[in-house]
Design a protein around this motif. Sequence first.
Motif, PDB file in Angstrom:
ATOM      1  N   ARG A  71       1.760   2.203  -3.556  1.00  0.00           N
ATOM      2  CA  ARG A  71       0.575   2.631  -4.302  1.00  0.00           C
ATOM      3  C   ARG A  71       0.090   3.992  -3.817  1.00  0.00           C
ATOM      4  N   ASN A  72       0.169   4.201  -2.513  1.00  0.00           N
ATOM      5  CA  ASN A  72      -0.199   5.493  -1.935  1.00  0.00           C
ATOM      6  C   ASN A  72       0.646   6.618  -2.538  1.00  0.00           C
ATOM      7  N   PRO A  82       0.817  -1.225   0.000  1.00  0.00           N
ATOM      8  CA  PRO A  82       0.000   0.000   0.000  1.00  0.00           C
ATOM      9  C   PRO A  82       0.847   1.269   0.000  1.00  0.00           C
ATOM     10  N   TYR A  83       2.051   1.216   0.599  1.00  0.00           N
ATOM     11  CA  TYR A  83       2.865   2.434   0.679  1.00  0.00           C
ATOM     12  C   TYR A  83       3.213   2.940  -0.714  1.00  0.00           C
ATOM     13  N   TYR A 123      -8.450   3.925  -6.217  1.00  0.00           N
ATOM     14  CA  TYR A 123      -8.129   5.348  -6.095  1.00  0.00           C
ATOM     15  C   TYR A 123      -7.065   5.757  -7.104  1.00  0.00           C
ATOM     16  N   LYS A 152      -6.171   0.219  -2.636  1.00  0.00           N
ATOM     17  CA  LYS A 152      -5.619   1.474  -3.125  1.00  0.00           C
ATOM     18  C   LYS A 152      -5.812   1.606  -4.627  1.00  0.00           C
TER      19      LYS A 152
END
Lengths: 291, 326
Positions: free
Chosen positions: B36-37, B33-34, B166, B163
């Motif tokens: 992709r964030n 997730p990091y 988004y 993620k």
Amino acid sequence: MTFDQIMQVALSGLLMGLIYALVAAGLSLIFGLMDVVNFAHGELMMVAMYAAFTLWQVSGLDPMIMLPLVALLMFGIGMAVYRLLIARALAVRFNKGMVQIFVTFGLAIFIRGAAQMVFGGEFRAVTGTVLADRSWHLGGVFLPWPQLAAGVVCLLAFGGLYLVGRTEFGRALEATREDRDAVALIGIDRDRIFSLGWGLGAATLGVAGVMLAGFYYVSPNVGANFALIAYVTVALGGFGSLMGALVAGLLIGEVEAVTAQLLEPSLKQVGMFAIYLAVLMFRPRGLFGKI
Amino acid sequence: MQNAITLRRRRELITAAILLVLLIVLPLPFHDPYTRNLMILTLLYAALAQSWNILGGTCGQISLGHSLYFGVGAYVSTLLFVWHGVPPWLGMWAAALVAGLLALLVGWPCFRLSGHYYAIATVVVQEIAYLLFLNWDYIGGASGVYVPFHGQSWMNLQFRTAKLPYFYVMLGFFALTWIAAWLIEGSRWGFSWRAVKDDVIAARSLGVRVFPSKMAAAAISGGLTGIGGAIFAQFVGYIDPDSILSGPLSILIALPAVLGGVGTLWGPLLGAAVLIPLRELSSTFLGSSGSGVDLMLYGALIMVVALLRPQGLVSLFQRGGNGSTS
């Protein structure tokens, strides 16, 4: 509201206004000279405040005694900023205005980071000085000595700036402002004048910073708020005008004090911003602006 | 001459299509997730800078208060969603409308100011809005607004932990701003606005209506920025004046365009792709101790790029390099 309360608000506003005016004067001087808005202005003042704090911590002497030393230090820092960054920013061929804004803005972030690294994020204060925690009672009005001293010193500094303007150097400054290319023909070194101008602008911040440190907490973010007020003051007074900075600074100080009295304290800046926008509708170049 | 321009514009469109395909597959190999964030934020700031660029780059009006439109857009769509259950897909257009109108309202007095006076006025208007929102308890005041979670759905743009959706929404937003910039570049408006940027007096003497040009640029720029605010609110699930209507955010909206190349089509994306990962990574790995090194790095990067590449990083990719970027 009694007479005393009104006087209290008016005089507090006046004293704070003098500080705002001096901070704005440094900004205005630099802008008037070379059309550069220094977006690191608040951060340079923060440096002066930390310098005062550090000297006080090391020596135990009152920051006011250190004032000439800090002003001199800031003079050097101002000249260094000009030589290392601004001279280069003036020399670029594309997007000149944008480059100047963002170079000084990058410098502001850099200084904030450096302050964080050296001093940490905590609020720090100079305490136990001769003037601290004393105030002058004038009838029912109560004026803290550190603020009074700051007001007097700021006025003196304004007098000093006025006198500098009348010297040979001041006339060279004025000439460079009028026509930066023509001055070379009469033997004025433009680059030297610009760097001395930056030195002088930063030195006025040194004076304001030391006096402010006498009654205001120092932290890496202290500059941001003062800088915003300084931009508003300079734009309100007119870029490049010393008189404009003084009048606008006093006006802003008064409006802030009155707004804080009438509205919630957290809204105290809304009043000065509104006045600023209102004046600019009628005078797009500020009260005393020519350029 | 006309032909060369048409050819160049067609080439840009083809580049964009290829890049779009690459960006669609880009997040697939990265599952954490990091990362992709980070990609989502990069696209967000690229799109915001692209929107800013329409006013700041093409039309030359340096707004340093664009978080106003971002914040107001976020509040409009979020409050519509929270109070009346309006889905964000509709709310974002309401956000665009309100932010666009607000840009006209701000522009009407401020466009009479020039240069630094204009830039400082935009900061002040945004600061006034910030202070008012901070004290406006009816819409949450300083404590902000939580976006309630109504379950995983594309309709509400809410996804529990995923993620990827988004990312594609942000990609769509970026594509929208890019298309807008591309259309403007080739239109009559684009020519007028660039003329206003280069020389107001010359533009006026050639029959360009200066004030309406600035107003139109501001409305489009502000409206697009408002859409960004609406999407961002759904993405983070919580808004308050400090996170979406602040001075530093205004600068962060403008910075990618400035570093990448002011007034260029690809500058904002390139600037964001350099700036945002560097900023996020340095604050993750260096900033956690509160040492300030991350800020020093960030500030130094801005100074170095602005001084060494005043025409923007995009110039590194231009062959022939005659410096004409607009």
